[in-house]
Motif scaffolding. Structure first.
Motif, PDB file in Angstrom:
ATOM      1  N   GLU A   1       0.827  -1.220   0.000  1.00 39.97           N
ATOM      2  CA  GLU A   1       0.000   0.000   0.000  1.00 39.97           C
ATOM      3  C   GLU A   1       0.854   1.259   0.000  1.00 39.97           C
ATOM      4  OE1 GLU A   1      -3.096   2.723   0.107  1.00 39.97           O
ATOM      5  OE2 GLU A   1      -3.287   0.567  -0.232  1.00 39.97           O
ATOM      6  N   PHE A   2       1.918   1.251   0.770  1.00 42.69           N
ATOM      7  CA  PHE A   2       2.741   2.452   0.945  1.00 42.69           C
ATOM      8  C   PHE A   2       4.098   2.346   0.238  1.00 42.69           C
ATOM      9  CE2 PHE A   2      -0.121   2.674   4.662  1.00 42.69           C
ATOM     10  CZ  PHE A   2      -0.613   3.967   4.496  1.00 42.69           C
ATOM     11  N   SER A   3       4.209   1.526  -0.788  1.00 42.96           N
ATOM     12  CA  SER A   3       5.496   1.313  -1.465  1.00 42.96           C
ATOM     13  C   SER A   3       6.065   2.584  -2.074  1.00 42.96           C
ATOM     14  CB  SER A   3       5.362   0.230  -2.538  1.00 42.96           C
ATOM     15  OG  SER A   3       4.460   0.652  -3.546  1.00 42.96           O
ATOM     16  N   ASP A   4       5.213   3.557  -2.384  1.00 43.93           N
ATOM     17  CA  ASP A   4       5.674   4.793  -3.022  1.00 43.93           C
ATOM     18  C   ASP A   4       5.930   5.933  -2.031  1.00 43.93           C
ATOM     19  OD1 ASP A   4       3.007   5.068  -2.326  1.00 43.93           O
ATOM     20  OD2 ASP A   4       2.487   6.223  -4.117  1.00 43.93           O
ATOM     21  N   THR A   5       5.850   5.667  -0.751  1.00 39.54           N
ATOM     22  CA  THR A   5       6.032   6.743   0.228  1.00 39.54           C
ATOM     23  C   THR A   5       7.512   6.964   0.511  1.00 39.54           C
ATOM     24  OG1 THR A   5       5.237   7.613   2.346  1.00 39.54           O
ATOM     25  CG2 THR A   5       5.943   5.315   2.337  1.00 39.54           C
ATOM     26  N   ASP A   6       7.857   8.206   0.821  1.00 35.65           N
ATOM     27  CA  ASP A   6       9.247   8.466   1.208  1.00 35.65           C
ATOM     28  C   ASP A   6       9.444   8.176   2.691  1.00 35.65           C
ATOM     29  OD1 ASP A   6       7.684  10.707   1.888  1.00 35.65           O
ATOM     30  OD2 ASP A   6       9.412  12.039   1.838  1.00 35.65           O
ATOM     31  N   LYS A   7       8.393   8.348   3.504  1.00 32.84           N
ATOM     32  CA  LYS A   7       8.449   7.990   4.918  1.00 32.84           C
ATOM     33  C   LYS A   7       7.029   7.847   5.433  1.00 32.84           C
ATOM     34  CE  LYS A   7      10.863  10.653   7.598  1.00 32.84           C
ATOM     35  NZ  LYS A   7      11.409  11.519   8.646  1.00 32.84           N
ATOM     36  N   LEU A   8       6.742   6.731   6.065  1.00 28.40           N
ATOM     37  CA  LEU A   8       5.432   6.455   6.626  1.00 28.40           C
ATOM     38  C   LEU A   8       5.415   6.888   8.087  1.00 28.40           C
ATOM     39  CD1 LEU A   8       2.622   5.101   6.363  1.00 28.40           C
ATOM     40  CD2 LEU A   8       3.735   2.942   7.019  1.00 28.40           C
ATOM     41  N   VAL A   9       4.421   7.701   8.441  1.00 28.03           N
ATOM     42  CA  VAL A   9       4.242   8.086   9.837  1.00 28.03           C
ATOM     43  C   VAL A   9       3.322   7.049  10.476  1.00 28.03           C
ATOM     44  CG1 VAL A   9       3.473   9.859  11.463  1.00 28.03           C
ATOM     45  CG2 VAL A   9       4.453  10.536   9.246  1.00 28.03           C
ATOM     46  N   VAL A  10       3.883   6.284  11.395  1.00 23.01           N
ATOM     47  CA  VAL A  10       3.127   5.246  12.083  1.00 23.01           C
ATOM     48  C   VAL A  10       2.725   5.803  13.444  1.00 23.01           C
ATOM     49  CG1 VAL A  10       3.157   2.878  12.938  1.00 23.01           C
ATOM     50  CG2 VAL A  10       4.439   3.474  10.874  1.00 23.01           C
ATOM     51  N   VAL A  11       1.409   5.946  13.640  1.00 24.57           N
ATOM     52  CA  VAL A  11       0.874   6.549  14.855  1.00 24.57           C
ATOM     53  C   VAL A  11       0.271   5.457  15.726  1.00 24.57           C
ATOM     54  CG1 VAL A  11      -0.846   8.146  15.798  1.00 24.57           C
ATOM     55  CG2 VAL A  11       0.388   8.735  13.684  1.00 24.57           C
ATOM     56  N   GLY A  12       0.887   5.216  16.857  1.00 23.95           N
ATOM     57  CA  GLY A  12       0.374   4.228  17.799  1.00 23.95           C
ATOM     58  C   GLY A  12      -0.575   4.872  18.786  1.00 23.95           C
ATOM     59  N   LEU A  13      -1.701   4.223  19.023  1.00 27.90           N
ATOM     60  CA  LEU A  13      -2.636   4.700  20.039  1.00 27.90           C
ATOM     61  C   LEU A  13      -2.253   4.053  21.368  1.00 27.90           C
ATOM     62  CD1 LEU A  13      -6.096   4.754  18.237  1.00 27.90           C
ATOM     63  CD2 LEU A  13      -4.344   6.505  18.385  1.00 27.90           C
ATOM     64  N   LEU A  14      -1.816   4.898  22.269  1.00 32.23           N
ATOM     65  CA  LEU A  14      -1.382   4.414  23.577  1.00 32.23           C
ATOM     66  C   LEU A  14      -2.583   4.137  24.460  1.00 32.23           C
ATOM     67  CD1 LEU A  14       1.566   6.879  24.252  1.00 32.23           C
ATOM     68  CD2 LEU A  14       1.708   4.477  23.616  1.00 32.23           C
ATOM     69  N   ARG A  15      -2.480   3.219  25.375  1.00 28.62           N
ATOM     70  CA  ARG A  15      -1.271   2.506  25.671  1.00 28.62           C
ATOM     71  C   ARG A  15      -1.282   1.123  25.040  1.00 28.62           C
ATOM     72  NH1 ARG A  15      -1.102   3.860  32.047  1.00 28.62           N
ATOM     73  NH2 ARG A  15      -1.557   6.043  31.754  1.00 28.62           N
ATOM     74  N   GLY A  16      -2.433   0.605  24.745  1.00 35.16           N
ATOM     75  CA  GLY A  16      -2.582  -0.786  24.344  1.00 35.16           C
ATOM     76  C   GLY A  16      -1.836  -1.225  23.107  1.00 35.16           C
ATOM     77  N   SER A  17      -1.480  -0.302  22.221  1.00 32.62           N
ATOM     78  CA  SER A  17      -0.853  -0.703  20.953  1.00 32.62           C
ATOM     79  C   SER A  17       0.668  -0.756  20.998  1.00 32.62           C
ATOM     80  CB  SER A  17      -1.272   0.267  19.837  1.00 32.62           C
ATOM     81  OG  SER A  17      -0.615   1.512  20.001  1.00 32.62           O
ATOM     82  N   PHE A  18       1.289  -0.446  22.122  1.00 36.96           N
ATOM     83  CA  PHE A  18       2.739  -0.265  22.105  1.00 36.96           C
ATOM     84  C   PHE A  18       3.518  -1.519  21.706  1.00 36.96           C
ATOM     85  CE2 PHE A  18       2.428  -1.909  26.365  1.00 36.96           C
ATOM     86  CZ  PHE A  18       3.680  -2.412  26.698  1.00 36.96           C
TER      87      PHE A  18
END
Length: 181
Positions: free
Chosen positions: A31-48
């Protein structure tokens, strides 16, 4: 508040979680193969724990940020009122963003957060949840990627807690109260 005694019965093994994250990471990379940098946003706290394992599987340039939203506190039921306790450190306008959630239950939290982030004009905004309980949905929301669909059970482990306990379990387990009947 005195906590009722309970045990945790394993539902999803650590091995099954690892295999699913590997498969999901391949889909995300496509999906993101063409991105220069993916911003991955974790929803705290359960996703850490989920976000840590997921980004290690991605062969993309990633920036990790966190947002803390709350609708549970120490309760087993969602209050349906989503409060933002910690916002992102950097802007996402014009950037590719992946929101990482531990579990979609009623859908209120992820729906609220993605709506808030969409208003900041990212280039692309996608979401992933490790667990999905569609039987509990109260708002019309589905994450773009789901790790596992589960029944309406209260679960812990792999970052997910019950009153700040059991986050450190390497598997997903169902809470079973021992004082029932």
């Amino acid at each position: 508040m005195t906590q009722r005694p309970y045990v945790v019965d394993e539902m999803i093994t650590a091995k099954a979680i690892a295999a699913r994250i590997e498969a999901l990471s391949m889909e995300i990379q496509r999906e993101f193969s063409d991105t220069d940098k993916l911003v991955v946003v974790g929803l705290l706290r359960g996703s850490f724990i989920f976000i840590a394992d997921l980004v290690r599987e991605l062969s993309l340039a990633v920036e990790v940020d966190f947002l803390e939203a709350s609708s549970y506190g120490n309760e087993m039921e969602s209050s349906r009122e989503v409060r933002i306790l910690k916002d992102l450190r950097s802007g996402i306008e014009g950037r590719d963003v992946l929101v990482v959630e531990d579990i979609v239950d009623t859908g209120h939290t992820l729906s609220h957060v993605t709506g808030m982030l969409r208003a900041r004009n990212p280039n692309r905004l996608k979401s992933i949840a490790l667990l999905d309980k569609p039987s509990r949905r109260e708002v019309d929301f589905r994450a773009d990627w789901i790790g596992f669909e589960i029944p309406d059970e209260f679960v812990v482990g792999y970052g997910i807690d019950f009153a700040q306990r059991n986050r450190n379990l390497p598997f997903i387990g169902k809470v079973r109260f021992t004082d029932d009947g």
